[in-house]
Design an enzyme around this catalytic site. Structure first.
Site, mmCIF file in Angstrom:
data_model
loop_
_atom_site.group_PDB
_atom_site.id
_atom_site.type_symbol
_atom_site.label_atom_id
_atom_site.label_comp_id
_atom_site.label_asym_id
_atom_site.label_seq_id
_atom_site.Cartn_x
_atom_site.Cartn_y
_atom_site.Cartn_z
ATOM 1 N N ARG A 59 0.821 -1.229 0.000
ATOM 2 C CA ARG A 59 0.000 0.000 0.000
ATOM 3 C C ARG A 59 0.843 1.261 0.000
ATOM 4 O O ARG A 59 0.375 2.334 -0.390
ATOM 5 C CB ARG A 59 -0.979 -0.014 1.182
ATOM 6 C CG ARG A 59 -2.119 -0.997 1.004
ATOM 7 C CD ARG A 59 -2.911 -1.153 2.289
ATOM 8 N NE ARG A 59 -2.134 -1.800 3.323
ATOM 9 C CZ ARG A 59 -2.069 -3.119 3.510
ATOM 10 N NH1 ARG A 59 -2.767 -3.931 2.764
ATOM 11 N NH2 ARG A 59 -1.311 -3.623 4.464
ATOM 12 N N GLU A 96 3.364 -7.143 12.864
ATOM 13 C CA GLU A 96 2.349 -7.269 13.910
ATOM 14 C C GLU A 96 1.820 -8.719 13.887
ATOM 15 O O GLU A 96 1.480 -9.287 14.900
ATOM 16 C CB GLU A 96 1.244 -6.266 13.576
ATOM 17 C CG GLU A 96 0.174 -6.085 14.615
ATOM 18 C CD GLU A 96 -0.872 -5.074 14.155
ATOM 19 O OE1 GLU A 96 -0.680 -4.437 13.096
ATOM 20 O OE2 GLU A 96 -1.873 -4.944 14.859
HETATM 21 P P1 5GP Z 1 4.747 -2.914 11.086
HETATM 22 O O1 5GP Z 1 5.951 -3.502 10.460
HETATM 23 O O2 5GP Z 1 4.930 -1.456 11.443
HETATM 24 O O3 5GP Z 1 4.245 -3.727 12.258
HETATM 25 O O4 5GP Z 1 3.561 -3.009 10.038
HETATM 26 C C1 5GP Z 1 3.414 -2.046 9.060
HETATM 27 C C2 5GP Z 1 3.233 -2.699 7.714
HETATM 28 O O5 5GP Z 1 2.159 -3.618 7.750
HETATM 29 C C3 5GP Z 1 2.886 -1.657 6.676
HETATM 30 O O6 5GP Z 1 3.528 -1.971 5.454
HETATM 31 C C4 5GP Z 1 1.394 -1.722 6.562
HETATM 32 O O7 5GP Z 1 0.966 -1.626 5.225
HETATM 33 C C5 5GP Z 1 1.022 -3.080 7.147
HETATM 34 N N1 5GP Z 1 0.013 -2.944 8.210
HETATM 35 C C6 5GP Z 1 0.088 -3.374 9.491
HETATM 36 N N2 5GP Z 1 -1.035 -3.110 10.161
HETATM 37 C C7 5GP Z 1 -1.841 -2.488 9.290
HETATM 38 C C8 5GP Z 1 -3.158 -1.939 9.381
HETATM 39 O O8 5GP Z 1 -3.844 -1.966 10.420
HETATM 40 N N3 5GP Z 1 -3.651 -1.351 8.261
HETATM 41 C C9 5GP Z 1 -2.941 -1.288 7.095
HETATM 42 N N4 5GP Z 1 -3.512 -0.672 6.049
HETATM 43 N N5 5GP Z 1 -1.710 -1.799 6.983
HETATM 44 C C10 5GP Z 1 -1.166 -2.387 8.058
#
Ligand code: 5GP
Length: 171
Positions: A59, A96
């Site tokens: 995204r 996550e």
């Molecule tokens: P992080 O590595 O910060 O835990 O997760 C961020 C990455 O996972 C980003 O590339 C994001 O697109 C995706 N992501 C994680 N949680 C969400 C969410 O609740 N909504 C969206 N749109 N993307 C998420």
């Protein structure tokens, strides 16, 4: 549409992609022309003294490409492993929900270039931290990270300590 109205279009989806995860769905922003413009303009407004944009799979591509175009810059995709034909570097990260690897294309960042890293959502910060690692592996300089939305409770911000981080909305 102003930025506040645009960001209000983001919807919360419980139990996606797994039970217990509250997913922030930005697709209504992408699909609403005035909202998409307000968000892209605000993201572009956070960037200063930047030579190129890195956009994170998947995204982040939408926002990164639009921001780059609006500033007259190029855009470099950082992709999940196995998608790029010519790989310049690889970094592991935890999500996550799960773990994964990101790759950066070879030969597209010039040494010393100031790079803005763009994504839609900052959750635990692992993805953005890995993208920054890849920029630095390619000898670029991370000018800053800009995301649409930060999930405050997951404290991704602390994984990016010492870096410039701009988020349009914290939930
Ligand atoms: P992080 O590595 O910060 O835990 O997760 C961020 C990455 O996972 C980003 O590339 C994001 O697109 C995706 N992501 C994680 N949680 C969400 C969410 O609740 N909504 C969206 N749109 N993307 C998420």
């Amino acid at each position: 549409m102003d930025l506040t109205e645009a960001l209000a279009l983001i919807r919360r989806v419980p139990d996606f992609p797994e039970p217990g995860v509250m997913f922030q769905d930005i697709t209504p922003v992408l699909g609403t022309p005035s909202a998409f413009k307000a968000v892209v303009d605000a993201m572009a407004g956070t960037l200063d003294d930047v030579d190129t944009v890195v956009a994170i799979d998947a995204r982040g591509f939408f926002f990164g490409a639009a921001v780059a175009y609006s500033l007259g810059l190029g855009v470099i995709p950082v992709r999940k492993a196995g998608k790029l034909p010519v790989v310049g570097g690889k970094a592991s990260y935890s999500l996550e929900y799960g773990t994964a690897e990101l790759e950066i294309p070879a030969g597209v960042i010039e040494p010393g270039q100031r790079v803005a890293v763009i994504d839609d959502v900052l959750a635990t910060g692992g993805t953005a931290a890995a993208a920054c690692e890849l920029v630095e592996l390619a000898k670029g300089e991370v000018a800053g990270i800009t995301v649409v939305l930060e999930i405050g409770a997951l404290d991704g911000r602390s994984r990016l300590a010492g870096r410039k981080l701009d988020t349009l909305l914290t939930v």
